[in-house]
Every structure is written in structure tokens, then in C-alpha cells.
Design a protein around this motif. Sequence first.
Motif, PDB file in Angstrom:
ATOM      1  N   SER A   1       0.839  -1.192   0.000  1.00  0.00           N
ATOM      2  CA  SER A   1       0.000   0.000   0.000  1.00  0.00           C
ATOM      3  C   SER A   1       0.879   1.249   0.000  1.00  0.00           C
ATOM      4  O   SER A   1       1.947   1.269   0.597  1.00  0.00           O
ATOM      5  N   PHE A   2       0.413   2.258  -0.709  1.00  0.00           N
ATOM      6  CA  PHE A   2       1.169   3.507  -0.795  1.00  0.00           C
ATOM      7  C   PHE A   2       0.185   4.668  -0.823  1.00  0.00           C
ATOM      8  O   PHE A   2      -1.012   4.478  -1.027  1.00  0.00           O
ATOM      9  N   SER A   3       0.695   5.843  -0.597  1.00  0.00           N
ATOM     10  CA  SER A   3      -0.130   7.039  -0.743  1.00  0.00           C
ATOM     11  C   SER A   3       0.713   8.149  -1.358  1.00  0.00           C
ATOM     12  O   SER A   3       1.943   8.028  -1.465  1.00  0.00           O
ATOM     13  N   LEU A   4       0.048   9.203  -1.774  1.00  0.00           N
ATOM     14  CA  LEU A   4       0.734  10.325  -2.410  1.00  0.00           C
ATOM     15  C   LEU A   4       0.623  11.556  -1.522  1.00  0.00           C
ATOM     16  O   LEU A   4      -0.373  11.749  -0.853  1.00  0.00           O
ATOM     17  N   ARG A   5       1.660  12.377  -1.566  1.00  0.00           N
ATOM     18  CA  ARG A   5       1.600  13.693  -0.906  1.00  0.00           C
ATOM     19  C   ARG A   5       2.296  14.694  -1.818  1.00  0.00           C
ATOM     20  O   ARG A   5       3.135  14.313  -2.650  1.00  0.00           O
ATOM     21  N   PRO A   6       1.955  15.983  -1.675  1.00  0.00           N
ATOM     22  CA  PRO A   6       2.640  16.976  -2.508  1.00  0.00           C
ATOM     23  C   PRO A   6       4.136  16.986  -2.211  1.00  0.00           C
ATOM     24  O   PRO A   6       4.553  16.774  -1.070  1.00  0.00           O
ATOM     25  N   ALA A   7       4.947  17.214  -3.226  1.00  0.00           N
ATOM     26  CA  ALA A   7       6.396  17.303  -3.030  1.00  0.00           C
ATOM     27  C   ALA A   7       6.727  18.645  -2.382  1.00  0.00           C
ATOM     28  O   ALA A   7       6.209  19.684  -2.792  1.00  0.00           O
ATOM     29  N   ALA A   8       7.576  18.598  -1.363  1.00  0.00           N
ATOM     30  CA  ALA A   8       7.954  19.804  -0.623  1.00  0.00           C
ATOM     31  C   ALA A   8       9.384  20.211  -0.979  1.00  0.00           C
ATOM     32  O   ALA A   8      10.115  19.474  -1.633  1.00  0.00           O
TER      33      ALA A   8
ATOM     34  N   ALA B   1       5.316   9.636  -3.797  1.00  0.00           N
ATOM     35  CA  ALA B   1       4.606   8.446  -3.316  1.00  0.00           C
ATOM     36  C   ALA B   1       5.389   7.895  -2.130  1.00  0.00           C
ATOM     37  O   ALA B   1       6.621   7.832  -2.178  1.00  0.00           O
ATOM     38  N   VAL B   2       4.660   7.543  -1.073  1.00  0.00           N
ATOM     39  CA  VAL B   2       5.313   7.019   0.124  1.00  0.00           C
ATOM     40  C   VAL B   2       4.702   5.675   0.503  1.00  0.00           C
ATOM     41  O   VAL B   2       3.524   5.414   0.234  1.00  0.00           O
ATOM     42  N   ASP B   3       5.512   4.807   1.122  1.00  0.00           N
ATOM     43  CA  ASP B   3       4.997   3.521   1.568  1.00  0.00           C
ATOM     44  C   ASP B   3       4.265   3.702   2.903  1.00  0.00           C
ATOM     45  O   ASP B   3       4.140   4.825   3.406  1.00  0.00           O
ATOM     46  N   HIS B   4       3.803   2.580   3.488  1.00  0.00           N
ATOM     47  CA  HIS B   4       2.993   2.661   4.712  1.00  0.00           C
ATOM     48  C   HIS B   4       3.787   3.256   5.879  1.00  0.00           C
ATOM     49  O   HIS B   4       3.204   3.717   6.848  1.00  0.00           O
ATOM     50  N   GLY B   5       5.131   3.283   5.750  1.00  0.00           N
ATOM     51  CA  GLY B   5       5.957   3.880   6.801  1.00  0.00           C
ATOM     52  C   GLY B   5       6.427   5.287   6.447  1.00  0.00           C
ATOM     53  O   GLY B   5       7.380   5.783   7.046  1.00  0.00           O
ATOM     54  N   SER B   6       5.779   5.901   5.449  1.00  0.00           N
ATOM     55  CA  SER B   6       6.100   7.260   4.988  1.00  0.00           C
ATOM     56  C   SER B   6       7.453   7.382   4.296  1.00  0.00           C
ATOM     57  O   SER B   6       7.991   8.479   4.151  1.00  0.00           O
ATOM     58  N   VAL B   7       8.033   6.248   3.896  1.00  0.00           N
ATOM     59  CA  VAL B   7       9.312   6.293   3.176  1.00  0.00           C
ATOM     60  C   VAL B   7       9.033   6.563   1.697  1.00  0.00           C
ATOM     61  O   VAL B   7       8.209   5.875   1.083  1.00  0.00           O
ATOM     62  N   PRO B   8       9.703   7.555   1.100  1.00  0.00           N
ATOM     63  CA  PRO B   8       9.478   7.857  -0.319  1.00  0.00           C
ATOM     64  C   PRO B   8       9.859   6.691  -1.232  1.00  0.00           C
ATOM     65  O   PRO B   8      10.918   6.073  -1.057  1.00  0.00           O
ATOM     66  N   ILE B   9       8.974   6.381  -2.190  1.00  0.00           N
ATOM     67  CA  ILE B   9       9.211   5.269  -3.119  1.00  0.00           C
ATOM     68  C   ILE B   9       9.126   5.695  -4.579  1.00  0.00           C
ATOM     69  O   ILE B   9       9.431   4.924  -5.476  1.00  0.00           O
TER      70      ILE B   9
ATOM     71  N   ALA C   1       5.636  -1.439 -11.272  1.00  0.00           N
ATOM     72  CA  ALA C   1       4.553  -2.322 -11.732  1.00  0.00           C
ATOM     73  C   ALA C   1       3.528  -2.612 -10.638  1.00  0.00           C
ATOM     74  O   ALA C   1       2.918  -3.682 -10.618  1.00  0.00           O
ATOM     75  N   HIS C   2       3.334  -1.672  -9.718  1.00  0.00           N
ATOM     76  CA  HIS C   2       2.291  -1.792  -8.697  1.00  0.00           C
ATOM     77  C   HIS C   2       1.330  -0.613  -8.741  1.00  0.00           C
ATOM     78  O   HIS C   2       0.618  -0.351  -7.768  1.00  0.00           O
ATOM     79  N   GLY C   3       1.354   0.134  -9.820  1.00  0.00           N
ATOM     80  CA  GLY C   3       0.393   1.226  -9.966  1.00  0.00           C
ATOM     81  C   GLY C   3       0.853   2.573  -9.431  1.00  0.00           C
ATOM     82  O   GLY C   3       0.116   3.552  -9.525  1.00  0.00           O
ATOM     83  N   VAL C   4       2.065   2.615  -8.883  1.00  0.00           N
ATOM     84  CA  VAL C   4       2.563   3.876  -8.307  1.00  0.00           C
ATOM     85  C   VAL C   4       2.748   4.924  -9.400  1.00  0.00           C
ATOM     86  O   VAL C   4       2.321   6.082  -9.262  1.00  0.00           O
ATOM     87  N   GLY C   5       3.366   4.525 -10.512  1.00  0.00           N
ATOM     88  CA  GLY C   5       3.639   5.476 -11.589  1.00  0.00           C
ATOM     89  C   GLY C   5       2.360   6.068 -12.168  1.00  0.00           C
ATOM     90  O   GLY C   5       2.265   7.279 -12.379  1.00  0.00           O
ATOM     91  N   ARG C   6       1.361   5.224 -12.388  1.00  0.00           N
ATOM     92  CA  ARG C   6       0.102   5.721 -12.946  1.00  0.00           C
ATOM     93  C   ARG C   6      -0.567   6.690 -11.973  1.00  0.00           C
ATOM     94  O   ARG C   6      -1.074   7.737 -12.374  1.00  0.00           O
TER      95      ARG C   6
END
Length: 164
Positions: free
Chosen positions: A4-11, A62-70, A105-110
Motif C-alpha cells: 500500500s502507498f499514498s501520495l503527498r505533494p512534493a515539498a 509516493a510514500v509507503d505505509h511507513g512514509s518512506v518515499p518510493i 509495476a504496482h500502480g505507483v507510476g500511474r
Amino acid sequence: MSMSFSLRPAAQADGTFLADMVVEAANWRQGGAKPRHEVIAGSDYRRYVAGWKRPGDGGFVAVDHGSVPIGAAWYRVLARDEAGFGFVGVGVPELIIGVRPIWRAHGVGRALLQALCRDAREHGHGRISLSVERDNFARTLYRSEGFAIVRRDIGRDTMVKVLR
Ligand SMILES: CC(C)(COP(=O)(O)OP(=O)(O)OC[C@H]1O[C@@H](n2cnc3c(N)ncnc32)[C@H](O)[C@@H]1OP(=O)(O)O)[C@@H](O)C(=O)NCCC(=O)NCCS
């Protein structure tokens, strides 16, 4: 590993990570190994991250569930005299995208592309461009997201999406 991942604005503070993603983009080919310092220092790529974050820049991390940028995607409006590979005209933002290898290939790029195009449109841009090498599968992703080839150079294409 949770996918699982989420997106946040780049700072502003994401500049170093964005540089990492430029290195990924420069080394997209399997086994590509251009050293980081060479990519970052070279004029071909420096223009995409130098001085991040400038007025007019937009991006998402995009960050992983631990907020690490991916992964990240961002755009810049480059002046004609610092034009990138994908320059199509004054005022048209050019985008860069990269995802860490194990996350591909997990949908992050799209997801990044869609968020970025929405953001560019909300900031009043009518078009967004990119440059991609002809044998990079990322072309399939770009085409499916509405990008079309507007210029063919040796080994690489410039693609544009109309933001409506
Ligand atoms: C290009 C890149 C940003 C795409 O991000 P991603 O998270 O891997 O992409 P997604 O998982 O969202 O995949 C989107 C589409 O790309 C294509 N795709 C993804 N991985 C693929 C692979 N290994 N082989 C072929 N096609 C692939 C598929 O068409 C996929 O569509 P689907 O949603 O129907 O499966 C990423 O792979 C990357 O960083 N690559 C190296 C750097 C690079 O090439 N950057 C772009 C330079 S122009």
C-alpha cells in the motif's frame, strides 16, 4: 512487504529524493549504472532538480505505509535557454517520473501521473510534455494516460498531453 502507498505533494525538502528519481530515470534500462554524481552534475538532468522547489514547480511523492518515499513525479516550466529533452514551447511544463525498482509495476507510476496532470491543469496549464526513449515501456503507460507523440528524435520521442 505491504504494497500500500499514498501520495503527498512534493515539498522543498524533497529535493534530494527527486534527484534520486532523476538518477532512476537516467538509468531506466536494466543494468543502467550511470553514477549518481555524474547524472546530477550533467547539464542534461540538472535542470530538472536544480534549485528545487522554485515558483511554478509542482510535484508529488509516493510514500509507503511507513512514509518512506518510493517514487515521485514533478513538473517544471523551463526557459528556452535551459530547455529539456521534452521542450515543446515556452510556458509548457515538462514532467519527470521515477519509481524505486522494487515498487515498479504496482500502480505507483500511474497514480503519480494522474495526480500530477490534475495539478498542472488546476494551475492553469493547457498541456504537459515529457521525453521518453523509444524502447522504454513507460511509453505504454504514457499513451494510456492520454499522451501523444509530437516529435521524434534519434532514439527518443517527445510526448504531450492536452489537459482538459
Ligand atoms: C516508468 C515508471 C515511472 C512507471 O511506474 P510504475 O509504478 O512502474 O508503473 P505502473 O505500475 O503504474 O504501471 C503502469 C503501466 O506501465 C506498464 N508497465 C509497468 N511495468 C511494466 C513492465 N515491467 N513491463 C512492461 N510494462 C510495464 C503497464 O502498461 C502498466 O499498465 P497496467 O496498469 O495496465 O498494468 C517506473 O517503472 C520507473 O521508474 N521506471 C524507471 C525510470 C523511467 O523509465 N522513468 C521514465 C523515464 S521517461
